[in-house]
Design a protein around this motif. Sequence first.
Motif, PDB file in Angstrom:
ATOM      1  N   ASP A 177      50.504  23.147  40.988  1.00  0.00           N
ATOM      2  CA  ASP A 177      51.162  24.087  41.904  1.00  0.00           C
ATOM      3  C   ASP A 177      52.411  24.746  41.309  1.00  0.00           C
ATOM      4  N   GLN A 178      52.668  24.562  40.019  1.00  0.00           N
ATOM      5  CA  GLN A 178      53.815  25.232  39.405  1.00  0.00           C
ATOM      6  C   GLN A 178      53.566  26.736  39.365  1.00  0.00           C
ATOM      7  N   GLN A 179      54.577  27.514  39.726  1.00  0.00           N
ATOM      8  CA  GLN A 179      54.459  28.962  39.769  1.00  0.00           C
ATOM      9  C   GLN A 179      55.078  29.583  38.515  1.00  0.00           C
ATOM     10  N   ALA A 180      54.511  30.697  38.074  1.00  0.00           N
ATOM     11  CA  ALA A 180      54.945  31.323  36.835  1.00  0.00           C
ATOM     12  C   ALA A 180      56.411  31.744  36.894  1.00  0.00           C
ATOM     13  N   ASP A 181      56.862  32.288  38.020  1.00  0.00           N
ATOM     14  CA  ASP A 181      58.252  32.734  38.098  1.00  0.00           C
ATOM     15  C   ASP A 181      59.222  31.555  38.077  1.00  0.00           C
ATOM     16  N   ASP A 182      58.814  30.430  38.688  1.00  0.00           N
ATOM     17  CA  ASP A 182      59.646  29.227  38.633  1.00  0.00           C
ATOM     18  C   ASP A 182      59.736  28.698  37.200  1.00  0.00           C
ATOM     19  N   TRP A 183      58.617  28.730  36.480  1.00  0.00           N
ATOM     20  CA  TRP A 183      58.610  28.259  35.098  1.00  0.00           C
ATOM     21  C   TRP A 183      59.461  29.168  34.217  1.00  0.00           C
ATOM     22  N   GLN A 184      59.387  30.461  34.437  1.00  0.00           N
ATOM     23  CA  GLN A 184      60.221  31.375  33.660  1.00  0.00           C
ATOM     24  C   GLN A 184      61.700  31.076  33.895  1.00  0.00           C
ATOM     25  N   SER A 185      62.068  30.849  35.142  1.00  0.00           N
ATOM     26  CA  SER A 185      63.450  30.531  35.468  1.00  0.00           C
ATOM     27  C   SER A 185      63.877  29.212  34.828  1.00  0.00           C
ATOM     28  N   GLU A 186      62.983  28.236  34.855  1.00  0.00           N
ATOM     29  CA  GLU A 186      63.296  26.931  34.253  1.00  0.00           C
ATOM     30  C   GLU A 186      63.466  27.056  32.741  1.00  0.00           C
ATOM     31  N   LEU A 187      62.591  27.831  32.112  1.00  0.00           N
ATOM     32  CA  LEU A 187      62.711  28.043  30.665  1.00  0.00           C
ATOM     33  C   LEU A 187      64.042  28.717  30.318  1.00  0.00           C
ATOM     34  N   GLU A 188      64.439  29.671  31.121  1.00  0.00           N
ATOM     35  CA  GLU A 188      65.721  30.339  30.873  1.00  0.00           C
ATOM     36  C   GLU A 188      66.876  29.354  30.995  1.00  0.00           C
ATOM     37  N   ASP A 189      66.780  28.423  31.952  1.00  0.00           N
ATOM     38  CA  ASP A 189      67.810  27.386  32.087  1.00  0.00           C
ATOM     39  C   ASP A 189      67.837  26.475  30.860  1.00  0.00           C
ATOM     40  N   VAL A 190      66.661  26.148  30.355  1.00  0.00           N
ATOM     41  CA  VAL A 190      66.582  25.293  29.167  1.00  0.00           C
ATOM     42  C   VAL A 190      67.167  26.014  27.957  1.00  0.00           C
ATOM     43  N   LEU A 191      66.814  27.264  27.779  1.00  0.00           N
ATOM     44  CA  LEU A 191      67.311  28.030  26.640  1.00  0.00           C
ATOM     45  C   LEU A 191      68.827  28.144  26.654  1.00  0.00           C
ATOM     46  N   ALA A 192      69.404  28.144  27.851  1.00  0.00           N
ATOM     47  CA  ALA A 192      70.864  28.229  27.966  1.00  0.00           C
ATOM     48  C   ALA A 192      71.548  26.997  27.384  1.00  0.00           C
ATOM     49  N   LEU A 193      70.818  25.895  27.206  1.00  0.00           N
ATOM     50  CA  LEU A 193      71.404  24.681  26.619  1.00  0.00           C
ATOM     51  C   LEU A 193      71.704  24.877  25.134  1.00  0.00           C
ATOM     52  N   GLY A 194      70.969  25.783  24.480  1.00  0.00           N
ATOM     53  CA  GLY A 194      71.287  26.146  23.099  1.00  0.00           C
ATOM     54  C   GLY A 194      70.716  25.258  22.030  1.00  0.00           C
ATOM     55  N   MET A 195      69.797  24.331  22.385  1.00  0.00           N
ATOM     56  CA  MET A 195      69.230  23.458  21.346  1.00  0.00           C
ATOM     57  C   MET A 195      68.355  24.293  20.402  1.00  0.00           C
TER      58      MET A 195
END
Length: 391
Positions: A177-195
């Motif tokens: 049930d994961q939605q594409a827009d939620d995943w995009q938002s989550e990926l953007e949050d992860v990328l903000a960590l800078g690893m």
Amino acid sequence: MTDEALHPFGPHFGFGLYVHWPYCTRICPYCDFNVYAAKDRDPSLLVEAICDDIRAHRQRMPDHGALDSVYLGGGTPSLLAPADVERILAAADEVFGIRPGAEVTLEANPNDIMRADLAGLKSAGVNRLSVGVQSLRDSALAFLGRDHDADGARASVARAMRVFPSVSVDLIYARPDQQADDWQSELEDVLALGMPHLSLYELTIKEGTAFGLAVGRGQINPMPDDDQADMFELTQQILEQAGLAAYEVSNHAMSPEHQSVHNMIYWQGGDWIGAGPGAHGRVTVGGHRYAYEAHRRPEVYMANVQTLGSGWGEAERLDRNAIAQELLAMGLRPATGIDIARVEAVAGRPVSREKIGVFVEQGWLTFDQGVLSLTASGRLLADAITAQLAP
């Protein structure tokens, strides 16, 4: 014929050590690895057995040089104290040598990172952490059975990056049930960590796991294959735009120096020792390639090391077909691809140029100066393409 075709596999493509630490504070419902509850176990006996097992490998592999990488995985090796990690690395350095600047990775859970002696781990020889974040959404973390929350994950990555020059984050997506827009938002949050490195895996339901049983009872409905493919393509697009292009099907790095040396050994047909309960290895001795697995039960593994001088459970000499198929399957995973002459030299027969041509025409493969590579769309069909091309 190139040198690689004359010597198509072995330690000249990299030589690594994988150490499996099988204990976890909690068994995740999706996990099918060889893991056991940590409880209040004394780690010293298993650490000693792993060190002795590493030493025993030298007798079987007298001509192998120094290690290019060491990877401590599991399970949860971040439960180990720095002194235990140092003992294992000292044993590896004593019998094989660890090359100056070699990659030494330790898998770590976020909660362990927040309470661990990171400076001690770095002093012990670890220079790369792989952090099992899995998600930055609390509801997803609860579903995945993780014992940390999103804020804790963020804090752990920030703490790791203050100590270690290279940090990787693991994520699981294509959840029910994961939605594409939620995943995009989550990926953007992860990328903000800078690893500088990301490993992203689609949720796979394995038989015998808690999730596998739940699917059988109708309590979980896995994401349909077409939706998973859409998620994969969205992931590639977002990460490429962010400067972390895929250098392998599931792995993304900011720059070449942050690519996983240890995993490249797997993908390029190098050799690696597997030490610890259930660890797998591939080693080349006398021109022959051997696959083996250590005994899975820790108590049996320790007893065998003590009485027989080896933790090995099963070992087999691979035939030419098995080696060729493995070289092809693994060699197609990285973006660099594989020199098809290596596969043909092992198999003793050519890979079908007609099939290669069809896949190139479909836009799934490139074939340039003998090097076969998957395209972005071809990565979605990696297993099927490998099966069709296997000599």
